[in-house]
Design a protein around this motif. Structure first.
Motif, mmCIF file in Angstrom:
data_model
loop_
_atom_site.group_PDB
_atom_site.id
_atom_site.type_symbol
_atom_site.label_atom_id
_atom_site.label_comp_id
_atom_site.label_asym_id
_atom_site.label_seq_id
_atom_site.Cartn_x
_atom_site.Cartn_y
_atom_site.Cartn_z
ATOM 1 N N PHE A 139 15.019 -7.431 15.021
ATOM 2 C CA PHE A 139 13.947 -6.663 14.124
ATOM 3 C C PHE A 139 14.042 -7.068 12.370
ATOM 4 O O PHE A 139 14.916 -7.044 11.929
ATOM 5 C CB PHE A 139 14.480 -5.218 14.274
ATOM 6 N N TYR A 140 12.603 -7.429 12.018
ATOM 7 C CA TYR A 140 12.590 -7.606 10.878
ATOM 8 C C TYR A 140 11.841 -6.397 9.915
ATOM 9 O O TYR A 140 10.702 -6.230 10.331
ATOM 10 C CB TYR A 140 11.697 -8.986 10.403
ATOM 11 N N GLU A 141 12.426 -5.865 8.876
ATOM 12 C CA GLU A 141 11.631 -4.733 8.337
ATOM 13 C C GLU A 141 10.470 -5.277 7.591
ATOM 14 O O GLU A 141 10.469 -6.467 6.740
ATOM 15 C CB GLU A 141 12.620 -4.030 7.292
ATOM 16 N N ALA A 142 9.138 -4.598 7.596
ATOM 17 C CA ALA A 142 8.245 -5.149 6.777
ATOM 18 C C ALA A 142 8.397 -4.644 5.447
ATOM 19 O O ALA A 142 9.158 -3.955 5.022
ATOM 20 C CB ALA A 142 6.822 -4.421 7.463
ATOM 21 N N GLU A 143 7.361 -5.384 4.572
ATOM 22 C CA GLU A 143 7.460 -5.007 3.393
ATOM 23 C C GLU A 143 7.029 -3.452 2.789
ATOM 24 O O GLU A 143 6.667 -2.898 3.696
ATOM 25 C CB GLU A 143 6.391 -5.838 2.649
ATOM 26 N N ALA A 144 7.774 -3.115 1.676
ATOM 27 C CA ALA A 144 7.690 -1.794 1.329
ATOM 28 C C ALA A 144 6.201 -1.257 1.303
ATOM 29 O O ALA A 144 6.074 0.049 1.592
ATOM 30 C CB ALA A 144 8.296 -1.771 -0.123
ATOM 31 N N ALA A 145 5.364 -1.853 1.231
ATOM 32 C CA ALA A 145 4.024 -1.281 1.127
ATOM 33 C C ALA A 145 3.429 -0.789 2.494
ATOM 34 O O ALA A 145 2.530 -0.009 2.658
ATOM 35 C CB ALA A 145 2.734 -2.465 0.628
ATOM 36 N N HIS A 146 4.200 -1.322 3.527
ATOM 37 C CA HIS A 146 3.711 -0.844 5.003
ATOM 38 C C HIS A 146 4.520 0.105 5.373
ATOM 39 O O HIS A 146 4.411 0.724 6.416
ATOM 40 C CB HIS A 146 3.869 -2.136 5.734
ATOM 41 N N GLN A 147 5.245 0.739 4.683
ATOM 42 C CA GLN A 147 6.207 1.815 5.038
ATOM 43 C C GLN A 147 5.677 3.127 4.803
ATOM 44 O O GLN A 147 5.057 3.233 3.729
ATOM 45 C CB GLN A 147 7.875 1.687 4.545
ATOM 46 N N ASP A 148 5.644 4.102 5.561
ATOM 47 C CA ASP A 148 5.137 5.317 5.148
ATOM 48 C C ASP A 148 3.507 5.227 4.826
ATOM 49 O O ASP A 148 3.047 5.926 4.035
ATOM 50 C CB ASP A 148 5.932 5.981 4.201
ATOM 51 N N TYR A 149 2.720 4.223 5.565
ATOM 52 C CA TYR A 149 1.557 3.747 4.953
ATOM 53 C C TYR A 149 0.647 4.938 5.171
ATOM 54 O O TYR A 149 -0.140 5.436 4.195
ATOM 55 C CB TYR A 149 0.982 2.614 6.195
ATOM 56 N N TYR A 150 0.541 5.691 6.296
ATOM 57 C CA TYR A 150 -0.279 6.641 6.531
ATOM 58 C C TYR A 150 -0.322 7.860 5.407
ATOM 59 O O TYR A 150 -1.007 8.404 4.790
ATOM 60 C CB TYR A 150 -0.308 7.436 7.818
ATOM 61 N N LYS A 151 1.205 8.434 5.243
ATOM 62 C CA LYS A 151 1.545 9.547 4.348
ATOM 63 C C LYS A 151 1.087 9.044 2.808
ATOM 64 O O LYS A 151 0.695 10.065 2.280
ATOM 65 C CB LYS A 151 3.149 9.446 4.297
ATOM 66 N N ASN A 152 1.107 7.843 2.440
ATOM 67 C CA ASN A 152 0.885 7.280 1.465
ATOM 68 C C ASN A 152 -0.738 6.859 0.861
ATOM 69 O O ASN A 152 -1.287 6.767 0.034
ATOM 70 C CB ASN A 152 1.526 6.229 0.617
ATOM 71 N N ASN A 153 -1.662 6.743 2.196
ATOM 72 C CA ASN A 153 -2.850 6.534 2.287
ATOM 73 C C ASN A 153 -3.905 7.088 3.096
ATOM 74 O O ASN A 153 -4.792 6.728 3.566
ATOM 75 C CB ASN A 153 -2.761 4.883 2.548
ATOM 76 N N GLN A 154 -3.597 8.274 3.203
ATOM 77 C CA GLN A 154 -4.498 9.004 4.240
ATOM 78 C C GLN A 154 -5.991 9.210 3.921
ATOM 79 O O GLN A 154 -6.763 9.092 4.957
ATOM 80 C CB GLN A 154 -4.110 10.397 3.942
ATOM 81 N N THR A 155 -6.319 9.055 2.651
ATOM 82 C CA THR A 155 -7.723 8.789 2.378
ATOM 83 C C THR A 155 -8.594 7.628 2.493
ATOM 84 O O THR A 155 -9.744 7.378 2.621
ATOM 85 C CB THR A 155 -8.202 9.328 0.987
ATOM 86 N N GLN A 156 -7.409 6.636 2.884
ATOM 87 C CA GLN A 156 -7.963 5.077 3.002
ATOM 88 C C GLN A 156 -8.969 5.153 4.463
ATOM 89 O O GLN A 156 -8.612 5.888 5.445
ATOM 90 C CB GLN A 156 -6.951 4.142 3.049
ATOM 91 N N GLY A 157 -10.116 4.442 4.472
ATOM 92 C CA GLY A 157 -10.821 4.253 5.627
ATOM 93 C C GLY A 157 -10.057 4.092 6.886
ATOM 94 O O GLY A 157 -10.607 4.842 8.037
ATOM 95 N N TYR A 158 -9.485 3.093 6.961
ATOM 96 C CA TYR A 158 -8.385 2.578 8.303
ATOM 97 C C TYR A 158 -7.710 3.895 8.643
ATOM 98 O O TYR A 158 -7.733 4.352 9.743
ATOM 99 C CB TYR A 158 -7.725 1.603 7.966
ATOM 100 N N CYS A 159 -7.255 4.618 7.872
ATOM 101 C CA CYS A 159 -6.203 5.873 7.883
ATOM 102 C C CYS A 159 -7.386 6.871 8.600
ATOM 103 O O CYS A 159 -6.876 7.487 9.761
ATOM 104 C CB CYS A 159 -5.634 6.433 6.980
#
Length: 179
Positions: A139-159
């Protein structure tokens, strides 16, 4: 006295942002880490390499959970009912082997449970389940920008258009398992 029974589960249900957001809401889940598994190239892959589809890795989450609060079986049932396990290498508009439905088991007990759950939930789907059940290698951990993505980007279109509806489905199907 600590009576926790900490275990790991590793699953991929398309985009890891969606799967991470789902499991962050489940009672007994201590931590969810987005990452990559199942590839066929050496070294720690990057998001850009994964998106090329050439590394063979899937976007996955590794879930640390207390089995005294939620069972591995329940983790898998939530997983199998909050994404579409009948579409090969695809979830919604996301296409490619990196978006495949996969359960990476950590031991033979998990393998047996994964195979059992896949069979049990199959009766609820019109099309055959294509979820891969494979041993976890790395298992390889993804880059920091991908952690807690929804919590940090709820208003982004994809979210808003993809993840928020998945969370609504989770709340409807599994209200008893929410934090």
């Amino acid at each position: 006295m600590n009576n926790k029974n900490i275990q790991l589960a590793t699953v991929g249900g398309g985009c890891f942002w969606c799967t991470e957001a789902v499991f962050q809401e489940i009672k007994g889940v201590e931590k969810v880490v987005s990452g990559y598994s199942g590839g066929n190239v050496p070294g720690h892959p990057t998001y850009r390499e994964i998106c090329s589809g050439l590394t063979g890795h899937a976007e996955v989450v590794q879930i640390t959970f207390d089995a005294n609060v939620i069972s591995y079986k329940d983790i898998l049932v939530v997983f199998m009912t909050t994404h579409d396990p009948t579409t090969l290498n695809r979830q919604g508009a996301d296409r490619g082997t990196q978006y495949r439905s996969v359960i990476f088991y950590h031991d033979d007990v998990q393998k047996e449970m994964a195979e059992t759950v896949v069979k049990e939930v199959a009766v609820y789907y019109e099309n055959p389940i294509v979820t891969e059940v494979s041993p976890l290698d790395v298992f390889y951990e993804a880059e920091a920008a991908h952690q807690d993505y929804y919590k940090n980007n709820q208003t982004q279109g994809y979210c808003s258009f993809v993840i928020t509806p998945k969370l609504a489905k989770l709340r409807k199907l599994h209200a008893d398992k929410l934090k």
